[in-house]
Design a protein around this motif. Sequence first.
Motif, PDB file in Angstrom:
ATOM      1  N   ARG A 193      52.488  -1.264  62.162  1.00 45.95           N
ATOM      2  CA  ARG A 193      51.102  -1.025  62.587  1.00 45.95           C
ATOM      3  C   ARG A 193      50.754   0.459  62.520  1.00 45.95           C
ATOM      4  O   ARG A 193      49.637   0.832  62.176  1.00 45.95           O
ATOM      5  CB  ARG A 193      50.864  -1.603  63.976  1.00 45.95           C
ATOM      6  CG  ARG A 193      50.830  -3.129  63.917  1.00 45.95           C
ATOM      7  CD  ARG A 193      50.389  -3.756  65.194  1.00 45.95           C
ATOM      8  NE  ARG A 193      50.213  -5.188  64.994  1.00 45.95           N
ATOM      9  CZ  ARG A 193      50.502  -6.097  65.894  1.00 45.95           C
ATOM     10  NH1 ARG A 193      50.965  -5.753  67.075  1.00 45.95           N
ATOM     11  NH2 ARG A 193      50.310  -7.372  65.628  1.00 45.95           N
TER      12      ARG A 193
ATOM     13  N   GLN B 226      50.205   1.168  58.827  1.00 44.56           N
ATOM     14  CA  GLN B 226      48.930   0.611  58.382  1.00 44.56           C
ATOM     15  C   GLN B 226      47.745   1.418  58.919  1.00 44.56           C
ATOM     16  O   GLN B 226      46.778   1.651  58.193  1.00 44.56           O
ATOM     17  CB  GLN B 226      48.815  -0.852  58.813  1.00 44.56           C
ATOM     18  CG  GLN B 226      49.762  -1.749  58.056  1.00 44.56           C
ATOM     19  CD  GLN B 226      49.859  -3.136  58.664  1.00 44.56           C
ATOM     20  OE1 GLN B 226      49.812  -3.299  59.880  1.00 44.56           O
ATOM     21  NE2 GLN B 226      50.013  -4.135  57.816  1.00 44.56           N
ATOM     22  N   PHE B 227      47.830   1.832  60.153  1.00 38.35           N
ATOM     23  CA  PHE B 227      46.766   2.641  60.749  1.00 38.35           C
ATOM     24  C   PHE B 227      46.552   3.915  59.927  1.00 38.35           C
ATOM     25  O   PHE B 227      45.423   4.269  59.573  1.00 38.35           O
ATOM     26  CB  PHE B 227      47.124   2.986  62.200  1.00 38.35           C
ATOM     27  CG  PHE B 227      46.199   3.969  62.840  1.00 38.35           C
ATOM     28  CD1 PHE B 227      44.966   3.565  63.344  1.00 38.35           C
ATOM     29  CD2 PHE B 227      46.557   5.306  62.955  1.00 38.35           C
ATOM     30  CE1 PHE B 227      44.103   4.480  63.938  1.00 38.35           C
ATOM     31  CE2 PHE B 227      45.702   6.222  63.548  1.00 38.35           C
ATOM     32  CZ  PHE B 227      44.478   5.803  64.041  1.00 38.35           C
TER      33      PHE B 227
ATOM     34  N   THR C 129      50.407  -8.308  56.187  1.00 39.18           N
ATOM     35  CA  THR C 129      50.838  -7.788  54.896  1.00 39.18           C
ATOM     36  C   THR C 129      51.701  -8.841  54.220  1.00 39.18           C
ATOM     37  O   THR C 129      51.664 -10.007  54.584  1.00 39.18           O
ATOM     38  CB  THR C 129      51.571  -6.431  55.076  1.00 39.18           C
ATOM     39  OG1 THR C 129      51.764  -5.842  53.797  1.00 39.18           O
ATOM     40  CG2 THR C 129      52.875  -6.556  55.816  1.00 39.18           C
TER      41      THR C 129
ATOM     42  N   ARG D 173      47.558   4.514  56.808  1.00 44.54           N
ATOM     43  CA  ARG D 173      47.133   4.178  55.446  1.00 44.54           C
ATOM     44  C   ARG D 173      45.640   3.861  55.398  1.00 44.54           C
ATOM     45  O   ARG D 173      44.963   4.208  54.447  1.00 44.54           O
ATOM     46  CB  ARG D 173      47.939   2.996  54.908  1.00 44.54           C
ATOM     47  CG  ARG D 173      49.429   3.245  54.787  1.00 44.54           C
ATOM     48  CD  ARG D 173      49.833   4.015  53.584  1.00 44.54           C
ATOM     49  NE  ARG D 173      49.626   3.168  52.421  1.00 44.54           N
ATOM     50  CZ  ARG D 173      49.422   3.648  51.209  1.00 44.54           C
ATOM     51  NH1 ARG D 173      49.432   4.922  50.998  1.00 44.54           N
ATOM     52  NH2 ARG D 173      49.227   2.842  50.199  1.00 44.54           N
ATOM     53  N   ASP D 174      45.134   3.204  56.445  1.00 49.08           N
ATOM     54  CA  ASP D 174      43.707   2.886  56.504  1.00 49.08           C
ATOM     55  C   ASP D 174      42.842   4.144  56.498  1.00 49.08           C
ATOM     56  O   ASP D 174      41.680   4.092  56.101  1.00 49.08           O
ATOM     57  CB  ASP D 174      43.382   2.055  57.753  1.00 49.08           C
ATOM     58  CG  ASP D 174      43.867   0.627  57.665  1.00 49.08           C
ATOM     59  OD1 ASP D 174      44.238   0.171  56.556  1.00 49.08           O
ATOM     60  OD2 ASP D 174      43.901  -0.046  58.718  1.00 49.08           O
ATOM     61  N   PHE D 175      43.401   5.257  56.946  1.00 50.49           N
ATOM     62  CA  PHE D 175      42.667   6.514  56.973  1.00 50.49           C
ATOM     63  C   PHE D 175      43.020   7.424  55.805  1.00 50.49           C
ATOM     64  O   PHE D 175      42.720   8.614  55.825  1.00 50.49           O
ATOM     65  CB  PHE D 175      42.874   7.234  58.308  1.00 50.49           C
ATOM     66  CG  PHE D 175      42.127   6.568  59.422  1.00 50.49           C
ATOM     67  CD1 PHE D 175      40.761   6.753  59.555  1.00 50.49           C
ATOM     68  CD2 PHE D 175      42.773   5.725  60.288  1.00 50.49           C
ATOM     69  CE1 PHE D 175      40.059   6.109  60.561  1.00 50.49           C
ATOM     70  CE2 PHE D 175      42.083   5.086  61.306  1.00 50.49           C
ATOM     71  CZ  PHE D 175      40.730   5.269  61.434  1.00 50.49           C
TER      72      PHE D 175
END
Length: 132
Positions: free
Chosen positions: A47, A50-51, A12, A53-55
């Motif tokens: 992490r 981010q995990f 990021t 947010r990715d979903f």
Amino acid sequence: MRIGELAERAGTTPRALRYYESLGLLRARRAGNGYRAYDEADLRLLRQIQFLRDFGFELEDTRPFVDCLRAGHPEGDACPASLEVYRRKLAELDDGLARLTEARDRIAEQLARAESATAPEPRCQFTCEGST
């Protein structure tokens, strides 16, 4: 580690990290020279964020997971507040899938109707019955 290294390891930007800090999701310590200092626990928090947010989780939805990790749980989803966010997200996804399925069915019906309305009339290759 300093902000640039943490940003690089997390994939990021330092700007994003400062934003997370402004929201209270990330807590920087200050080194003697005033620079922000982070450790492996901060990388783990990032992490997790981010995990999620990715979903499709909103940034604010990540807060219970971060709090759970900070409370010492090895996984950010072991706390009741995290489980509630999971439940809410699943309900959102189920609702979205139902709406998409309904839209798909309606479009399929419209396509079938439109195709049958514009189908060419059959032609006779030779002489058709009833023609003169």
